[in-house]
Design an enzyme around this catalytic site. Structure first.
Site, PDB file in Angstrom:
ATOM      1  N   HIS A 157       1.052  -1.362  -0.458  1.00 30.73           N
ATOM      2  CA  HIS A 157       0.352   0.291  -0.066  1.00 30.73           C
ATOM      3  C   HIS A 157       1.407   1.192  -0.141  1.00 30.73           C
ATOM      4  O   HIS A 157       0.623   2.967   0.292  1.00 30.73           O
ATOM      5  CB  HIS A 157      -0.676   0.157   1.621  1.00 30.73           C
ATOM      6  CG  HIS A 157      -1.848  -0.980   1.464  1.00 30.73           C
ATOM      7  ND1 HIS A 157      -2.873  -1.671   0.583  1.00 30.73           N
ATOM      8  CD2 HIS A 157      -1.495  -2.193   1.917  1.00 30.73           C
ATOM      9  CE1 HIS A 157      -3.178  -2.829   1.143  1.00 30.73           C
ATOM     10  NE2 HIS A 157      -2.488  -3.519   2.157  1.00 30.73           N
ATOM     11  N   GLU A 291       9.873   8.605 -17.260  1.00 30.04           N
ATOM     12  CA  GLU A 291       8.015   8.546 -17.264  1.00 30.04           C
ATOM     13  C   GLU A 291       7.868   8.168 -18.467  1.00 30.04           C
ATOM     14  O   GLU A 291       6.615   7.637 -18.701  1.00 30.04           O
ATOM     15  CB  GLU A 291       8.121  10.175 -17.233  1.00 30.04           C
ATOM     16  CG  GLU A 291       8.504  11.038 -16.061  1.00 30.04           C
ATOM     17  CD  GLU A 291       8.768  11.738 -15.555  1.00 30.04           C
ATOM     18  OE1 GLU A 291       7.562  13.025 -14.959  1.00 30.04           O
ATOM     19  OE2 GLU A 291       9.672  12.968 -15.551  1.00 30.04           O
TER      20      GLU A 291
END
Ligand code: ARG
Length: 461
Positions: A157, A291
């Site tokens: 998480h 990216e």
């Protein structure tokens, strides 16, 4: 537009708009090598079947090889006037050898021809993608080996969870890419099936030796149903899926590089040569490469979904819709190839900030599970020990300290089974060292994984 290969039935010239809309030469030129390779194999089979004499076949093969060399050099005269690459190659052949060239298309349709070209193309592309995947796997193993002593928080998480070795984290990506490689390898079985002999859809009246053609092209088998063979693009879809999976994995890796290179994490340093700056903010050093790896995933998924959608409503057998299989495939191959190349370079060039990682692993109660395991060893059932450790952690949070800083009396106050030996279980490195099971993060387990990986890649150990 150059003369049609199918003009006989038509009274009128085809409209210019139709030509423009229908033609695929603008992109299927990329198939010329495959088209010629397939035609050479077909030509030899025609000779074997007695449709061509040995001399005619020799003449055609020689001319096709010349055409290949010419197309290697650059555009064919008035290239864009042709409908597709198959028409262009055939016209070039007839220009060279005259009427003999007009016999090549016997027992063949562009339907089985293009199916074959696509199979050859996807096979070649698979080979290239597979060897590029190996380069990324290599870069990951080498970094893992060079950083065997580095620890960092493992996350779930995106919250600090348990300490792990950086090498273990990197080797997780190795496993993903290993499965990717295997997927392409497995796909070859279904790619290496010869569609020639299916002709338009029903097969041919000429006695082509299909196994002979398959052998020439290095195919393992021949298609079992001519209607399926000309309308099957499963192998393209499978390849696009395999590429999508690779991109998904690279994208996850890229996301971690982006995250880890932030000032907030500070886990990773990307060399200047692999970053870009900002046109306005002078201080910026941006992880654009990572990216873009993440971003380019979208177009590859898009090509997969596009072709699945093209195919879903098609009745048997060939339909022109299937011409739409090409541009997405070609773009996918280009994209995946450069992305793998970039990922391999990037992964071998980055360096890791050992101190930052280790400091992060020391904070946030990452050894809480170890404490629970300790209590289990003292005879406390796990569910109860989980509850107890939760309370100990809460106490530490209130005091603003880590688990190993809590006094023994305070721990005993919560659970009397706790003894002096508990501190041994609150050490981050020891926590890692205890996970010695196969597939765990203990140094010896990770070292074994690295050894195995190096063997798989054929790297000297
Ligand atoms: N350009 C076509 C394609 O990519 C080649 C096959 C054409 N076949 C036909 N019957 N029109 O699918």
């Amino acid at each position: 537009m150059a003369e049609k290969t199918w003009g006989g039935r038509f009274k009128e010239e085809v409209d210019e708009l139709v030509d423009r809309f229908n033609a695929s030469i603008g992109f299927d030129r990329a198939l010329y090598k495959e088209d010629i390779e397939g035609s050479i194999a077909h030509c030899k089979a025609l000779a074997k079947a007695g449709v061509l004499t040995e001399e005619e076949s020799g003449q055609i093969v020689h001319a096709l090889e010349e055409i290949r060399t010419e197309l290697d050099k650059g555009p064919y005269p008035n290239e864009d006037q042709f409908e597709d690459i198959h028409t262009l190659v055939e016209r070039a052949l007839v220009d060279k050898v005259g009427q003999v060239g007009e016999k090549l298309h016997t027992a063949r349709s562009r339907n089985d021809q293009v199916a074959l070209d696509m199979r050859l193309y996807v096979r070649n592309a698979s080979g290239r993608v597979m060897s590029l995947i190996q380069e990324v796997r290599k870069a990951l193993v080498m970094q893992a080996e060079d950083n065997l002593d580095v620890i960092l928080p493992g996350y779930t998480h995106l919250q600090r969870a348990q300490p792990v070795l950086l090498a273990h984290h990197l080797m997780a990506y190795y496993e993903m890419l290993k499965r990717d490689w295997q997927r392409f390898e497995d796909g070859l079985k279904r790619i290496n099936v010869l569609p020639l002999g299916s002709a338009a859809l029903a097969g041919t009246t000429f006695p082509l030796d299909r196994k002979f053609i398959a052998e020439q092209l290095g195919f393992e088998g021949i298609s079992a149903n001519s209607m399926d063979a000309v309308s099957d693009r499963d192998f393209v879809l499978e390849f696009l899926f395999d590429c999508s999976m690779v991109m998904m994995h690279l994208s996850r890796l890229a996301e971690e590089i982006v995250l880890w290179s932030t000032q907030e994490f500070g886990f990773i340093e990307i060399p200047d040569a692999f970053c870009t700056g900002s046109s306005i903010m002078p201080q910026k050093k941006n992880p654009d490469l990572a990216e873009l790896l993440r971003g380019k995933t979208g177009r590859v998924y898009g090509h997969l979904i596009a072709l699945l959608t093209v195919m879903k409503g098609l009745p048997l057998s060939y339909n022109k819709d299937m011409q739409e299989d090409k541009e997405g495939l070609f773009d996918t191959v280009r994209t995946v190839e450069i992305c793998l190349e970039v990922a391999a370079r990037l992964m071998s060039e980055v360096s890791f900030n050992k101190k930052r990682m280790e400091a992060a692993a020391a904070q946030g109660y990452l050894v809480a599970t170890d404490l629970a395991d300790y209590l289990v060893r003292k005879g406390v059932p796990f569910r109860r020990s989980h509850e107890i450790v939760g309370r100990i952690v809460l106490k530490c949070i209130e005091k603003g300290i880590e688990l190993h800083q809590l006094a023994l009396e305070e721990m005993k106050g919560i659970c009397s089974e706790i003894d002096e030996d508990v501190y041994d279980w609150l050490d981050v490195r020891k926590s890692i060292g205890r996970r010695t099971l196969e597939g765990g993060t203990a140094p010896e387990a990770v070292r074994n994984a690295i050894q195995e990986a190096k063997q798989e890649l054929g790297i000297e150990t």
